[in-house]
Design a protein around this motif. Structure first.
Motif, PDB file in Angstrom:
ATOM      1  N   GLU A 160       0.830  -1.208   0.000  1.00 30.22           N
ATOM      2  CA  GLU A 160       0.000   0.000   0.000  1.00 30.22           C
ATOM      3  C   GLU A 160       0.863   1.255   0.000  1.00 30.22           C
ATOM      4  OE1 GLU A 160      -2.962   0.063   3.092  1.00 30.22           O
ATOM      5  OE2 GLU A 160      -3.527  -2.027   2.670  1.00 30.22           O
ATOM      6  N   VAL A 161       1.896   1.254   0.827  1.00 33.16           N
ATOM      7  CA  VAL A 161       2.811   2.399   0.876  1.00 33.16           C
ATOM      8  C   VAL A 161       3.545   2.541  -0.451  1.00 33.16           C
ATOM      9  CG1 VAL A 161       4.907   3.291   1.975  1.00 33.16           C
ATOM     10  CG2 VAL A 161       3.087   2.295   3.373  1.00 33.16           C
ATOM     11  N   ALA A 214       2.552   1.614  -3.373  1.00 32.47           N
ATOM     12  CA  ALA A 214       1.627   2.078  -4.414  1.00 32.47           C
ATOM     13  C   ALA A 214       1.473   3.593  -4.363  1.00 32.47           C
ATOM     14  CB  ALA A 214       0.271   1.393  -4.256  1.00 32.47           C
ATOM     15  N   ARG A 215       1.565   4.162  -3.163  1.00 33.18           N
ATOM     16  CA  ARG A 215       1.501   5.622  -3.067  1.00 33.18           C
ATOM     17  C   ARG A 215       2.805   6.255  -3.547  1.00 33.18           C
ATOM     18  NH1 ARG A 215      -1.008   4.309   1.894  1.00 33.18           N
ATOM     19  NH2 ARG A 215       0.771   5.025   3.105  1.00 33.18           N
ATOM     20  N   ARG A 216       3.917   5.572  -3.306  1.00 35.77           N
ATOM     21  CA  ARG A 216       5.233   6.091  -3.717  1.00 35.77           C
ATOM     22  C   ARG A 216       5.441   5.950  -5.221  1.00 35.77           C
ATOM     23  NH1 ARG A 216       9.213   7.465  -5.747  1.00 35.77           N
ATOM     24  NH2 ARG A 216      11.327   7.559  -4.970  1.00 35.77           N
ATOM     25  N   TRP A 217       4.987   4.830  -5.796  1.00 35.91           N
ATOM     26  CA  TRP A 217       5.138   4.557  -7.227  1.00 35.91           C
ATOM     27  C   TRP A 217       3.760   4.288  -7.827  1.00 35.91           C
ATOM     28  CZ3 TRP A 217       8.427   1.954  -3.681  1.00 35.91           C
ATOM     29  CH2 TRP A 217       9.744   2.438  -3.650  1.00 35.91           C
ATOM     30  N   PRO A 218       2.942   5.309  -7.966  1.00 31.22           N
ATOM     31  CA  PRO A 218       1.560   5.113  -8.433  1.00 31.22           C
ATOM     32  C   PRO A 218       1.473   4.508  -9.832  1.00 31.22           C
ATOM     33  CG  PRO A 218       2.096   7.451  -8.321  1.00 31.22           C
ATOM     34  CD  PRO A 218       3.237   6.711  -7.708  1.00 31.22           C
ATOM     35  N   ARG A 224       0.980   0.856  -9.397  1.00 33.12           N
ATOM     36  CA  ARG A 224      -0.051   0.508  -8.399  1.00 33.12           C
ATOM     37  C   ARG A 224      -0.657  -0.869  -8.629  1.00 33.12           C
ATOM     38  NH1 ARG A 224      -3.357   5.184  -7.955  1.00 33.12           N
ATOM     39  NH2 ARG A 224      -1.804   5.619  -6.978  1.00 33.12           N
TER      40      ARG A 224
END
Length: 89
Positions: A21-22, A24-28, A31
């Protein structure tokens, strides 16, 4: 996808899910690609851990260098033979 490289199975535990989850926010852009997110996390982990590993190794080498020869001559040439002579047969 076929490969000759070793593969590693990773179960999506709660900790792994939270890391994804983290990530996915860093490397959208990745995702929807958990394998890519894991590769990103692994590379970031390597970059984070490598300096401390190198620092510890350098400290061990320095300690060995400082101690090298420090106890030279502490025991005479027959020390081991004399010690072994005290052992029961």
């Amino acid at each position: 996808m076929p490969t000759t490289k070793p593969r590693h199975a990773v179960t999506e535990t709660p900790e792994v899910a939270a890391a994804l989850e983290v990530a996915a926010r860093r490397w959208p852009e990745d995702r929807d690609r958990p394998a890519r997110l894991l590769r990103h996390l692994i590379e970031e982990g390597r970059r984070s851990v490598a300096p401390s590993v190198e620092t510890r190794a350098a400290a061990r080498r320095e300690a060995a260098r400082r101690l090298s020869g420090k106890y030279e001559g502490m025991f005479g040439p027959s020390y081991l033979d004399d010690l072994r002579g005290e052992w029961p047969e």
